[in-house]
Design an enzyme around this catalytic site. Structure first.
Site, short mmCIF file in Angstrom:
data_model
loop_
_atom_site.label_atom_id
_atom_site.label_comp_id
_atom_site.label_asym_id
_atom_site.label_seq_id
_atom_site.Cartn_x
_atom_site.Cartn_y
_atom_site.Cartn_z
N ARG A 60 35.34 9.26 23.55
CA ARG A 60 36.34 9.23 24.39
C ARG A 60 35.96 9.00 25.90
NH1 ARG A 60 38.11 11.04 20.08
NH2 ARG A 60 36.36 12.13 20.28
N THR A 61 35.31 9.92 26.39
CA THR A 61 35.17 10.28 27.92
C THR A 61 34.14 9.12 28.18
OG1 THR A 61 35.08 12.64 27.56
CG2 THR A 61 34.24 11.75 29.65
N LYS A 88 10.13 11.77 27.44
CA LYS A 88 8.54 11.98 27.91
C LYS A 88 8.36 13.00 28.71
CE LYS A 88 8.54 6.86 27.56
NZ LYS A 88 8.36 5.68 28.52
N ARG A 110 27.57 13.82 31.98
CA ARG A 110 27.84 14.92 30.82
C ARG A 110 26.55 15.47 30.33
NH1 ARG A 110 31.35 14.57 25.51
NH2 ARG A 110 33.08 14.71 26.94
N HIS A 138 35.73 20.32 32.34
CA HIS A 138 35.86 19.10 31.92
C HIS A 138 36.85 18.58 32.81
CE1 HIS A 138 35.75 15.49 29.79
NE2 HIS A 138 35.78 15.76 28.66
N1 CP Z 1 37.63 14.75 24.89
C1 CP Z 1 36.49 14.45 25.10
O1 CP Z 1 35.75 14.81 25.79
O2 CP Z 1 35.93 13.60 23.74
P1 CP Z 1 34.49 12.82 23.73
O3 CP Z 1 33.65 14.20 23.39
O4 CP Z 1 34.59 11.98 22.48
O5 CP Z 1 34.29 12.43 24.75
#
Ligand code: CP
Length: 309
Positions: A60-61, A88, A110, A138
């Protein structure tokens, strides 16, 4: 940078003001309309380069940021740690500096290590958005959750928000507790004792050891995924027992307000945190959260990269 928006980076919800949050939510509501046009694209960020830096899995993100950037005509570079020179031994900082030399204006990061986006913001000239760092934060998820609640309830204050599940290991819980409290709502959290840390209480959430206390008259019920990848040791007797004790189903939802919103950040383990009978329930707004995720991320890109939306 837009004059009414004061943040240089989006690292966590704590560092955004209430005004910043409303600014993003209102901009997202305006931009959402673009996604419904026959050609869902505007030239707002033409010439800008956005790097999607994912050191952890995401659907999603990652894809909603890509969709958001492309809808605004920004160019994107997609980086995954696997198959990159990180394999590496290249450091994170070298990776960032090399991409900066390619002209990146904004990094979306992320990483499993809490604090990584803050580290990059300190060392890079580019803007940074935290797309999830370890169990810390988040912020874009919390903003899309707030947008979904704001759209449905027309307010973010005076609500009872119940967050159920693995609170301790959830960056989503952390950011939502901070966000909804900042906007004037009460947050109740419930889950297995091994997943209910005291520090979450310090953030101002009411910690409940009985799920019924959290659900009672709740306006919003948010279920979380059990974060097995962050446990390190077994914190649950079994998934079946978790579903029996903390899984949400029609009967448990009777405790909440009749018009409550049922939310989940995804990915959902159907039959564990949510019973399959809730998949088509009218209170379920999970896919609306996903659509709002694109709109919120468009708003963040415009706010940080200074386009005229
Ligand atoms: N909600 C969320 O962060 O989903 P993903 O891990 O799929 O990005």
């Amino acid at each position: 940078m837009n004059a009414s928006f004061t943040a240089n980076h989006i690292l966590d919800i704590a560092s955004l003001s209430e005004e910043d949050i409303f600014y993003i939510l209102k901009l997202a509501l305006n931009l959402k309309e673009i996604l419904h046009r026959p050609i869902p694209k505007v030239p707002t960020l033409r010439g800008k380069l956005v790097a999607l830096m994912f050191f952890e899995a995401s659907t999603r993100t990652r894809l909603s940021f890509e969709r958001a950037a492309k809808s605004l005509s920004a160019d994107t570079l997609s980086f995954t740690a696997r198959m990159s020179s990180v394999e590496k031994g290249e450091t994170l900082l070298d990776t960032i500096l090399n991409l900066e030399s390619m002209g990146v204006d904004l990094f979306i990061i992320r990483h499993a290590m809490a604090g990584t986006p803050h580290f990059v913001a300190k060392h890079s000239r580019a803007r940074v958005i935290n797309a999830g760092d370890g169990f810390h934060a988040h912020p874009t998820q919390a903003l899309l959750d707030m947008l979904t609640v704001y759209q449905k309830k027309k307010t973010l204050s005076g609500l009872k928000i119940a967050i159920i599940g693995d609170i301790k290991h959830s960056r989503v819980a952390h950011s939502n507790i901070v966000g909804f409290r900042k906007m004037g709502s009460e947050v109740y959290v419930a889950g297995p004792a091994t997943m209910l840390p005291l520090e979450r209480e310090a953030l101002g959430a009411r910690v409940c050891y009985r799920i019924e206390t959290a659900l009672d008259q709740a306006d919003v019920v948010m279920a979380l995924r059990v974060q097995k990848e962050r446990h390190g040791r077994a914190l649950l007797p079994s998934v079946r027992e978790y579903a029996q004790e903390f899984g949400l189903n029609l009967k448990r939802l009777e405790l909440a307000q009749k018009d409550c919103l049922l939310m989940h950040p995804g990915p959902v383990n159907w039959g564990v945190e949510l019973a399959p009978e809730l998949q088509n329930d009218p209170r379920n707004v999970i896919l609306e959260q996903v659509e709002n995720g694109v709109a919120v991320r468009m708003a963040l890109l415009v706010a940080l990269l200074g386009g005229n939306a």
